[in-house]
Design an enzyme around this catalytic site. Sequence first.
Site, PDB file in Angstrom:
ATOM      1  CG  ASP A  45      27.631  41.412  45.736  1.00 19.43           C
ATOM      2  OD1 ASP A  45      28.432  42.506  46.206  1.00 19.43           O
ATOM      3  OD2 ASP A  45      28.185  40.521  45.211  1.00 19.43           O
TER       4      ASP A  45
ATOM      5  CG  HIS B 103      31.319  43.411  44.518  1.00 21.14           C
ATOM      6  ND1 HIS B 103      30.917  42.146  45.140  1.00 21.14           N
ATOM      7  CD2 HIS B 103      32.746  42.902  44.224  1.00 21.14           C
ATOM      8  CE1 HIS B 103      31.503  41.191  44.690  1.00 21.14           C
ATOM      9  NE2 HIS B 103      32.569  41.632  44.267  1.00 21.14           N
TER      10      HIS B 103
ATOM     11  CB  SER C  20      33.369  38.833  42.884  1.00 23.17           C
ATOM     12  OG  SER C  20      33.732  38.618  44.020  1.00 23.17           O
TER      13      SER C  20
END
Length: 680
Positions: free
Chosen positions: A148, A210, A390
């Site tokens: 990620d 994220h 996600s």
Amino acid sequence: MKKSIVSCVVTALVSAGIAGIGSAPAGAAPVSTYEQAASAPPQVDPELRNRVAGGGRVRVNVVTETRKEMPDAARSGRVLQTLSRLPVVTLSVDEAALERLTGLPGVVSVTEDRPVPPVLAQSVSLIGGDRTREAGMTGAGSVVAVLDTGVAVNHPFLRGRVVAEACFSPADPDYSASSLCPGGTDQQEGAGAADAESGPCADAALDCDHGTHVAGIVAGNGQNLAGAPAAGVAPAAELVAIQVFSKFESEDFCGPGAAPCVLSFTSAQLAGLDKVLQLKEAGTPVVAANLSLGGGRYTAPCDDDPRKQAIDDLLEAGVATVVAAGNDGFGDAVNAPACVSSAVTVGSTTVQDEVSGFSNRGPLLDVFAPGTAVVSSMPGGGWAPMSGTSMAAPHVTGAFAVLRQAFPGKTAAELEAAMKTTGRAIAYPGATTPRLQLDDAALGAGPGPEPAPAPTYDNWTSRAIPDPGVVESSIVVEGILGNAPANLEVYADVHHSWRGDLKIDLIAPDGRTYPLRAPAAGDDDDFIHENYRVNASSSPANGTWRLRVQDVKRNDTGNIFGWMLTVPQLTNWTRYDIPDRGTAESSIVVGGIPGNAPVNVKVYVDVHHSWRGDVKVDLIGPNGRVYPVLAPSPKDSEDIIHETYTVNAGSSPASGTWRLRVEDVAAGDTGYLDGWMLTL
């Protein structure tokens, strides 16, 4: 930049972009920069029109194709909020403003700005993660890899659990791309290599948060942390953090007004997957790799994708590759690499067990997990909610660690099968997909008989529409007792060179006409992909239903591509304990259905009790009327109720709060109501 390079990189980024909304990672917002539905009609919450009827106002989030359309959209209502990069504006609108938005070029979707309780503990408990944690199933002994935007390795939710780090972040001036590796090189390994709080990622403007959010959902541990979520799915698992994103400076790649941004090359993902395999072969007990990224639109497996072989190699080594399905709202498609057949493809649901509006779905989807408004860790030691596939994918990634602890001898494919066979069936037009129920998979409850999916009937035979003229397509419904439901869903797929010329009606078996769509002279788009909800309770369910499409003007042509009838189901899967000689209640709110409920309401009940013969079950209508569902049977010593009952509830209004009341009438045994389903 040379035109050939621009063309190549846009193609590459479509297949390698983040599975998020816009240019941000997959949980951040609801728009794809590189695959915009320019010709699609706006997606509008059906309930919004009811909310603003009669002078009401409602908060809405308006998503536009690019930021260029935002000022025009903003003029439709009172601006409450705008975002710095994403093409989203929050407005307060009345009925006239809502109608203007639905016809405004460039508007992708209009959805209610609905307040919800954003807590990670809620999403984890929904899948039964609290029960597995209480049973000691915490993922201990397993490692999961998060590919990620890096991980804040010193965040208190994750501290001490990151056992390996790597960064694969290509720099290429032709693509305006620079490395996010803290050391400034294209590749870096070792301590600090994937730290989201070091190097370029320390710039909050890049949204490198994220990966930290994803890692917290997988394996966060909030014990003794004030204000923290209780835990992620596998709070004792360890982490491999791999940075696979680069920083992009050009709007050619980030989208208008969105530069700088972070995007991931396929080559970086391949290097990351290869690193995971190296670690596995060197003895690191990796059980799953999480990829909350992707792009494109795929209705069939994309096994020519360059990542297929890497995913296959990992699976053979015992590592599942878990991929977010994407946030484009596709009803029959997913992003890449979620389309790879050997990947575990994950869609998103809400805490009400409804498919999240942004979630991609369809036959390529393997499993659902909660992904709406999930709170998890953020760089800087804090917490924040995010929504997207996600956020759903790491629930499944963490589940692999828990299941590896529960079943150390099973293969990754067998662990995936356990998730699917014990999951709760989520039905939607075109498919039914299980939602992860980790406690049943890990603790041996096994899959009880699931309620039958929502009955769906379809006809995909193409029928030409005369210019002007009328054409009909028919569906025969059988096996449903009594009248049709009060919330029958009709999905229409119609292609026409000027759809504003079209009038669409549903014709019931008794000949009654239910209008679905009126002509709209200024609507020059060329296809209709819409779900309509119809109160058809005045017509019999069984018989021939017809979709009638009329072209009211000359000069344009088209066809009915296909259509579908679905009997929707309302659910509440919040668990309620049943006290010994006590009562538990669970409620479902029904809205937008006029008149009384039908005479053939279906009630599916899921109760676990150590002596189910002690259990009495009633359905309570919105007007307080009690409908007996199940009477006690003292000799019945079984411990599970998985049954569907038919109730004549025609004496109660359809809309309002329905309650299922479960009473234990004798002493000595306890249990819980696991959930229930209502079909009106």
